[in-house]
Structures are given as structure tokens and as C-alpha cells.
Design an enzyme around this catalytic site. Structure first.
Site, PDB file in Angstrom:
ATOM      1  CG  HIS A 154      -1.813   1.154   1.371  1.00  0.00           C
ATOM      2  ND1 HIS A 154      -3.179   1.037   1.405  1.00  0.00           N
ATOM      3  CD2 HIS A 154      -1.556   2.483   1.498  1.00  0.00           C
ATOM      4  CE1 HIS A 154      -3.722   2.234   1.529  1.00  0.00           C
ATOM      5  NE2 HIS A 154      -2.745   3.135   1.609  1.00  0.00           N
ATOM      6  CD  GLU A 155       1.276   3.152   3.721  1.00  0.00           C
ATOM      7  OE1 GLU A 155       1.248   4.254   3.110  1.00  0.00           O
ATOM      8  OE2 GLU A 155       0.320   2.732   4.395  1.00  0.00           O
TER       9      GLU A 155
ATOM     10  CG  HIS B 245       0.517   6.101  -0.756  1.00  0.00           C
ATOM     11  ND1 HIS B 245      -0.605   6.347  -1.511  1.00  0.00           N
ATOM     12  CD2 HIS B 245       0.054   5.634   0.435  1.00  0.00           C
ATOM     13  CE1 HIS B 245      -1.692   6.051  -0.819  1.00  0.00           C
ATOM     14  NE2 HIS B 245      -1.314   5.608   0.377  1.00  0.00           N
TER      15      HIS B 245
END
Length: 271
Positions: A170-171, A174
Site C-alpha cells: 500500500h505505502e 504511494h
């Protein structure tokens, strides 16, 4: 700090501030007792093992790290770390806000307050008020804010190696988005919505098994998209610039960003 929700081994109530995409919110717990300190050390050791395992063994984590390097955004040493997030309802997060003051317009008191915010941020003790004050200073022309890449996992809220792996993916999405675009998730709510939609979708956090365990599936058809929307909106709400119309921003960005699987050729969880 796009902050990934806290998970538990029982049903999860989605009442995060998700710490927030670029923002660490609320204050950490005070580990003043020896017993608490020992527990924190054990949690960090376990979390560090999960991170190391992900970097060494997980093909998706390795692929995303390699893509960052190929794109010219080689992660620095300590790019992914485990920290004590205290009582914050978050599993992980992305980003550190760099606040640069404007000397001609800032008073001695304003500078002192900015220095204190910077110290709290370095100690992972930033609060929602700190974020609001940073945004206010920027809006008044007293400071400029910039998002710097950093990934953290909340060591006391990571419940399994799979949870850690999904949080890292997820990160890293980003980080990919910050590298490939002039993304400004602090001030541009559509940017924040888009990267949250992509991270929720591509990380596997909305898989049907996880949602069923947490009692959130009424209809399997189309539930994945609804899960992505729900979780993305919770993250966007944690940004004071975007909170009031979070659902509208997510709806506006959804169709395009949900289809965007970069840097994957297709959705990584489809076989």
C-alpha cells in the site's frame, strides 16, 4: 502518511483517522513502565522481521522497490521502518511533511512553534493540531509544505506477516505515485484521492476473505470497488483540506484511478 487502518484478529471497526496519507495524527502512548517498554521492544522486533521478510522474499514488494530504483527514486537507507504509534488507529503510513518557513513574514513566536512541530514530527509525536497549524501557516504565506517519502509500520498494530506485506505494498504505491507525478496530496484532494484509491486497490487490502471476516460483505458483486471507495474516503477525510468533501473527491477520481494499475501490467492479485 497515507495511513493504513489498524487490523485485529476479530472484526475491525473502521473508525480510523487513518493517521492520514501524509500525516501522523494523535499522540503516541507513554511507555513509562518497564513491562510496557519490554512489550514495545518485542513488537518492534516482530515488525522488523516482517519488514525484512517482505524485502527479501515477497515478489510484489521487491518489484515495487525495483521500479522505484528504475524510475530514479532510489529509496534511502531506513526507507521502511517500524515505529511505536501509541494509541493511533493505524497500521502503516507514508510521508513526512517538510515545513519551510518564510522569514520575512514569520514572527519569532511563529518560528518557535514551527521548530517545536518539527521536533515532534522527528519524534513521531505529531498531532492533528500540528497538521492544522502547518496548513494554516501555508495558507497565510508563512510557510511552504512539501511531502517527503518515508514508510512506517505501526509495530503494535501489525497483526501478521500478511498484514505487514499488504501495508508495505500500500505505502509503496504511494511512493511510486510521488515519484512518477508532481503529486501534491497535502493541497490537492483529487491527487490524494487518486493515490489512496490505487493503494487500496492494488495492495489486496480489499480482498473478499478479509472483508467477509470483518463482516462487511452484503453482496459479493462489486464489493471490491465499494471497499476501495470506503477506505479511500476514510483516508481523505483525515486531511483537513479535504475532509468536508472527501466522498465527492473520491467519486470524482474513482473511475480513472481504479483502472490505473501502474507499475503493474494488470492487477497484481488477479491470477
Amino acid at each position: 502518511m497515507l495511513v493504513e487502518e489498524k487490523r485485529s484478529k476479530t472484526k475491525v471497526a473502521e473508525v480510523r483517522p487513518r493517521g492520514a496519507f501524509p500525516f501522523m495524527l494523535s499522540s503516541p502512548a507513554d511507555l513509562s513502565l518497564d513491562k510496557s517498554a519490554a512489550k514495545a521492544a518485542e513488537e518492534k522486533e516482530t515488525c522488523d522481521k516482517y519488514v525484512l521478510s517482505g524485502l527479501r522474499k515477497d515478489v510484489t514488494v521487491q518489484f515495487l522497490m525495483e521500479r522505484l530504483i528504475d524510475m530514479g527514486c532510489t529509496p534511502p537507507s531506513g526507507f521502511i521502518s517500524c515505529i511505536d504509534c501509541g494509541d493511533r488507529q493505524a497500521g502503516a503510513g507514508f510521508g513526512v511533511i517538510e515545513e519551510t518557513v518564510a522569514p520575512p513574514l514569520i514572527s519569532r513566536m511563529d518560528k518557535k512553534e514551527a521548530d517545536e512541530r518539527r521536533k515532534r514530527q522527528c519524534d513521531h509525536k505529531s498531532t492533528m493540531k500540528d497538521l492544522q497549524d502547518q496548513i494554516k501557516a501555508q495558507n497565510e504565506g508563512k510557510a511552504k509544505l512539501r511531502l517527503l517519502p518515508e514508510i512506517f509500520l505501526c509495530q503494535q498494530n501489525i497483526v501478521s506477516e500478511e498484514h505487514a506485506r499488504q501495508s508495505m505494498v500500500h505505502e509503496l504505491i504511494h511512493a511510486i505515485d510521488l515519484c512518477r507525478t508532481k503529486m501534491d496530496p497535502i493541497n490537492n484532494c483529487l491527487h490524494m484521492s487518486c493515490t489512496e484509491i490505487r493503494a487500496e486497490n492494488l495492495s489486496g487490502e480489499c480482498n473478499a476473505v478479509r472483508e467477509a471476516i470483518n463482516g462487511r460483505i452484503d453482496n459479493f458483486k462489486g464489493h471490491g470497488a465499494e471497499c476501495v471507495k470506503r477506505r479511500a474516503a476514510l483516508s481523505v477525510k483525515a486531511n483537513p483540506n479535504c475532509a468536508e468533501k472527501a466522498h465527492e473527491y473520491v467519486d470524482a477520481a474513482f473511475e480513472k484511478c481504479f483502472r490505473d494499475t501502474f507499475p503493474f501490467d494488470r492487477h497484481p492479485n488477479l491470477r
